[in-house]
Enzyme design. Structure first.
Site, PDB file in Angstrom:
ATOM      1  N   ASP A   1      -2.907   7.448  10.398  1.00  0.00           N
ATOM      2  CA  ASP A   1      -2.909   6.057  10.860  1.00  0.00           C
ATOM      3  C   ASP A   1      -1.527   5.544  11.223  1.00  0.00           C
ATOM      4  O   ASP A   1      -1.354   4.371  11.548  1.00  0.00           O
ATOM      5  CB  ASP A   1      -3.537   5.146   9.803  1.00  0.00           C
ATOM      6  CG  ASP A   1      -2.776   5.171   8.487  1.00  0.00           C
ATOM      7  OD1 ASP A   1      -1.715   5.829   8.412  1.00  0.00           O
ATOM      8  OD2 ASP A   1      -3.233   4.529   7.518  1.00  0.00           O
TER       9      ASP A   1
ATOM     10  N   HIS B   1       0.346   5.555   6.560  1.00  0.00           N
ATOM     11  CA  HIS B   1       0.202   6.245   5.271  1.00  0.00           C
ATOM     12  C   HIS B   1       0.272   7.758   5.513  1.00  0.00           C
ATOM     13  O   HIS B   1      -0.474   8.274   6.350  1.00  0.00           O
ATOM     14  CB  HIS B   1      -1.123   5.870   4.604  1.00  0.00           C
ATOM     15  CG  HIS B   1      -1.249   4.393   4.360  1.00  0.00           C
ATOM     16  ND1 HIS B   1      -1.941   3.563   5.203  1.00  0.00           N
ATOM     17  CD2 HIS B   1      -0.741   3.616   3.375  1.00  0.00           C
ATOM     18  CE1 HIS B   1      -1.888   2.315   4.747  1.00  0.00           C
ATOM     19  NE2 HIS B   1      -1.157   2.328   3.640  1.00  0.00           N
TER      20      HIS B   1
ATOM     21  N   SER C   1       0.822  -1.213   0.000  1.00  0.00           N
ATOM     22  CA  SER C   1       0.000   0.000   0.000  1.00  0.00           C
ATOM     23  C   SER C   1       0.857   1.265   0.000  1.00  0.00           C
ATOM     24  O   SER C   1       0.434   2.301  -0.518  1.00  0.00           O
ATOM     25  CB  SER C   1      -0.928  -0.009   1.223  1.00  0.00           C
ATOM     26  OG  SER C   1      -0.168  -0.053   2.432  1.00  0.00           O
TER      27      SER C   1
END
Length: 861
Positions: free
Chosen positions: A282, A285, A92
């Site tokens: 978070d 990210h 990600s």
């Protein structure tokens, strides 16, 4: 016997020694850094990937250590990548980097997955330029698609990716069932071995991302338990030792083979240095702003050395400087060797054993050659470092107040009233304006509208002085001879032309010299037309208004300027931007005419002795009060504008208001007119040189960055001090040298006087007393004693345009020269029994022919 007092005095040449010592230190530091510290990273690729820091708190200006990074635009990426694909493989974190890279390539492309259902999917995006960007979701690097890129077969033409970005690690920590760290190490070993295979390169540029640092305090409970900072540090350390073993980074490994000093894989460890806890929600990210800058690091790595290496040279990370073309190399050799040849030939051919080491006649050529060599070394090689600008309100304000304090501490008052806009005052005016412009450029304050707007007024003030000074001269002297025109134009443009060809830049990029030259020719043409009737005020005002109308019409019609520039391109090989020049000229379209009308008004006030009328004190007080109100209004107005682009639309119509108000307030009484700052006047006398030399020797990257002689962003304040000393000294010496060379070209022992304002003799009016020469506007009549003092005083010195420095050492030398000194300036083209002494027109014709020939054969991109 009275005790002896301790006397302390400075050597009058102290500033030469300080400047020489500073320059020597800078050269030694440059030699040591370039040939020892940065020997293994001469173009700063490794610095781009490993070192840097944020210069601002908005996370928009990332500064790699010792080089200038470029923020890429879609057209730049298209030029670099062409139609080759860009491939991202990973988790990600890699996916977010993929979308931000795509957004840089084409701002219309999405900056995130369309929804959560597509987060763990592959993505394929196509930019308007035809560039394909693909992302392959594979956090473990074990899918068949991944292996296809890591172990590629022979690529077809254009199929090999321009950039391959691979990232993995956090999922091995997050999901222990994957095998954890041991499995990651095995996968990394096989992957790096495949990516490093020189016989089967997977992409033009391969980047393996470091394992991203997390913010434990912001991670979810499950993530915090598995993603430990100690494990991440160990993984990154393992990556570093595999991709860049210690011997690669050893600057003292002089004899290591080239194959052992290069790594085919880029490891941007600096990505973790770019992360800030405030930029994540978070803990994993980070904001698009930070990730977009990471994307720019990758594009700088891939594209900086690929893009055309033309002016401006505004990216120095991972980019070698261009090698000069043959004609450019010839010009460089000519201008840099000119001084040494002038020094050597008399010794080789003259044979005079008693000749001093350096004669006064040889200094100008040596200064010009030495300064150009130093400037080229500074801004066209990696000898010294360049970094990006960053505006700091505290630093900007501190330097402004410090400069003001120095200026006030060096204020000296003359014994008598020097008159309206006298030479000392205009030199001071040019000086403090130039200091403000220099500080403005150093901090890149053009983005701050409240600072940009007043700076535009300072540029307008220079043009006001041009209009005022030359108009005064032509009304009073009526000297329209060729010699004066040649002297002014050569003085304004000589060093600018030297710089343009030496640095392979654009002449009009040094816009001040061409702008003042253009306006001088307009003033000359306006005053020359029907000059026999210049004593008739109605006629004079009428033709100035006609000139104003014609110039306005010409500048407002783009096709006219484009036609002229197109003609120059085809006939002379001159490549200028009509759009850029139109912007520069139209921004200050009428301030020169305001200066011309002011000159007429001042002359008529003196001619009709309006300062003697009883009502003049009241008029003067009213003018002073109105001027103060105008200045306050201007600052309130410019600060109220939403941005500088809106202000630019107003500037041509209102710039005369603050300029005129300042002139009135600065000349409000005799005390102000007789006082001037020596420090500001010193800078003012070399303001032309400081304006153009700053492009390369104080600033860097053709004004896009700043010059560092001491490595390290943290040493910026000290760097500024050192480079300022060298910059000011070089500018001062170049001003002297250019003046001497101009005198030689124009064949004058003493330069013809430039615009005067203090003289009162008029070819149409009857002679007036010396007392009249001291008359000034906005001044109440003085008592008899002060008038008697004025009558016995020497005539005041004459002011000038920004192009001419004040009285120099060579002028004093000429006054006191003995019979052995030649009546001409000290340049000879032949060292035989006779010397060829061409006239001014012949010298200029030879110069223009040489420039034409060089332009015709000069290679343009």
């Amino acid at each position: 016997m009275a005790p002896r007092r301790l006397a302390v005095s400075l050597n009058p040449l102290w500033y030469h020694y300080v400047a020489a010592a500073t320059l020597g230190c800078a050269l030694l530091l440059g030699l040591f850094r370039y040939y020892v510290i940065d020997r293994l990273d001469p173009i700063h690729c490794n610095a781009l990937l490993t070192k840097g820091r944020w210069l601002d708190h908005a996370f928009k200006n990332w500064q790699p250590e010792g080089c200038m990074m470029y923020n890429y635009q879609p057209k730049d990426v298209e030029t670099c990548i062409n139609t080759k694909p860009i491939v991202f493989i990973g988790d990600s974190v890699t996916r977010q980097l993929f979308f931000q890279t795509a957004h840089v390539v084409d701002s219309t492309l999405p900056s995130a997955p369309p929804d959560d259902e597509h987060k763990h999917s592959d993505h394929l995006l196509t930019a308007k330029s035809g560039i394909q960007l693909s992302f392959h979701w594979d956090p473990f690097l074990n899918t068949s698609d991944t292996q296809k890129y890591i172990h590629p077969n022979v690529y077809q033409a254009g199929e090999r990716p321009a950039l391959l970005v691979v990232g993995s690690g956090l999922w091995y920590l997050r999901y222990p069932d994957s095998g954890g760290l041991p499995a990651w190490e095995l996968k990394i070993e096989s992957t790096l071995d495949a990516l490093s295979d020189p016989a089967n390169r997977p992409a033009d540029t391969v980047a393996f991302l470091p394992v991203e640092d997390v913010i434990p305090s912001k991670l979810s409970k499950d993530r915090a338990e598995s993603m430990r900072s100690s494990d991440i540090d160990a993984m990154n350390s393992d990556l570093l030792h595999r991709i860049r073993p210690p011997h690669i980074n050893d600057p003292f490994a002089f004899f290591a083979p080239a194959s052992q000093r290069e790594s085919p894989i880029a490891l941007p460890l600096v990505f973790n240095s770019m992360l800030d806890p405030s930029q994540t929600d978070d803990g994993l990210h980070f904001s698009d702003t930070v990730v977009k800058m990471q994307a720019n690091v990758l594009l700088n790595l891939r594209c900086n050395d690929v893009l055309p290496k033309t002016f401006p040279i505004d990216k120095t990370c991972c980019r070698s400087y261009p090698w000069p073309s043959p004609i450019h190399l010839l010009v460089l050799a000519a201008v840099i060797l000119w001084g040494p040849v002038i020094w050597f030939l008399p010794r080789r051919l003259g044979g005079n054993a008693n000749m001093p080491w350096v004669t006064e006649e040889q200094i100008p050529a040596l200064v010009i050659s030495g300064s150009l060599a130093l400037i080229y070394l500074a801004d066209r090689t990696g000898f010294w470092l360049k970094e990006q600008k960053q505006f700091s309100p505290w630093s900007f304000g501190f330097l402004c107040f410090l400069s003001l304090a120095v200026g006030l501490l060096t204020v000296k008052r003359a014994d008598n009233d020097l008159g309206f806009l006298n030479r000392d005052q205009t030199d001071e005016w040019k000086g403090w304006m130039q200091i403000a412009i220099l500080i403005y450029h150093y901090f890149g304050a053009s983005k701050i509208s409240g600072i940009y707007n007043p700076i535009r007024v300072l540029v307008a003030s220079y043009l006001f002085m041009t209009g005022y000074g030359h108009t005064t001269f032509y009304i009073k002297k009526a000297d329209f001879g060729f010699l004066r025109v040649a002297h002014i134009l050569v003085r304004l443009n000589l060093y600018t032309l030297f710089l343009a060809y030496t640095m392979n830049t654009d002449y009009i990029s040094y816009y001040f010299s061409p702008l003042v030259s253009m306006w001088y020719l307009i003033i000359y043409g306006t005053m020359f037309a029907g000059s026999q009737y210049n004593d008739r005020t109605v006629f004079l005002v009428g033709k100035i208004l006609l000139s104003m109308a014609l110039v306005t019409w010409f500048m407002k019609e783009p096709w006219l300027l484009e036609t002229v520039f197109s003609f120059l391109e085809h006939l002379c090989g001159i490549h200028w931007s009509a759009r850029e020049w139109s912007f520069r000229a139209n921004l200050d379209l009428w301030i020169v005419y305001f200066g011309m009308f002011t000159a007429i008004a001042v002359i008529k006030i003196r001619e009709y002795r309006l300062t003697d009328i009883p009502q003049w004190p009241l008029v003067a007080k009213g003018g002073i009060g109105l001027s103060a109100v105008v200045l306050l209004w201007y600052f309130a107005f410019e600060l109220s504008q939403p941005d500088k682009f809106v202000y630019n639309t107003w500037h041509p119509y209102i710039s005369f208001l603050p300029v005129g108000a300042f002139v009135v307030l600065r000349n409000a009484n005799g005390v102000l007119r007789s006082a001037s700052s020596k420090a500001f006047a010193f800078i003012g006398r070399c303001s032309l040189e400081t304006f153009i030399i700053q492009y390369h020797l104080w600033l860097a990257g053709d004004t896009k960055g700043i010059l560092l002689v001491i490595p390290g962003t943290r040493w910026r304040p000290l760097n500024m001090v050192l480079t300022t000393i060298v910059f000011i000294y070089i500018s001062h010496r170049v001003a002297e040298a250019t003046g001497e060379i101009t005198k030689w070209i124009c064949g004058t022992k003493k330069p013809p006087s430039l615009p005067t304002v203090a003289e009162t003799s008029n070819r149409q009016s009857a002679p007036s007393s010396q007392n009249e020469g001291a008359e000034v506007i906005f001044m109440a009549p003085e008592d008899d004693s002060s008038n008697q003092k004025e009558e016995g005083s020497a005539p005041s010195r004459e002011p000038d345009t920004p192009g001419r420095p004040g009285r120099r050492w060579v002028d004093r030398l000429a006054d006191d020269s003995s019979s052995q000194t030649s009546s001409r300036a000290g340049f000879r083209v032949w060292y035989g029994e006779t010397e060829w002494n061409p006239g001014v027109a012949t010298k200029l014709l030879i110069g223009f022919a040489t420039l034409w020939l060089v332009n015709i054969v000069w290679p343009y991109p």
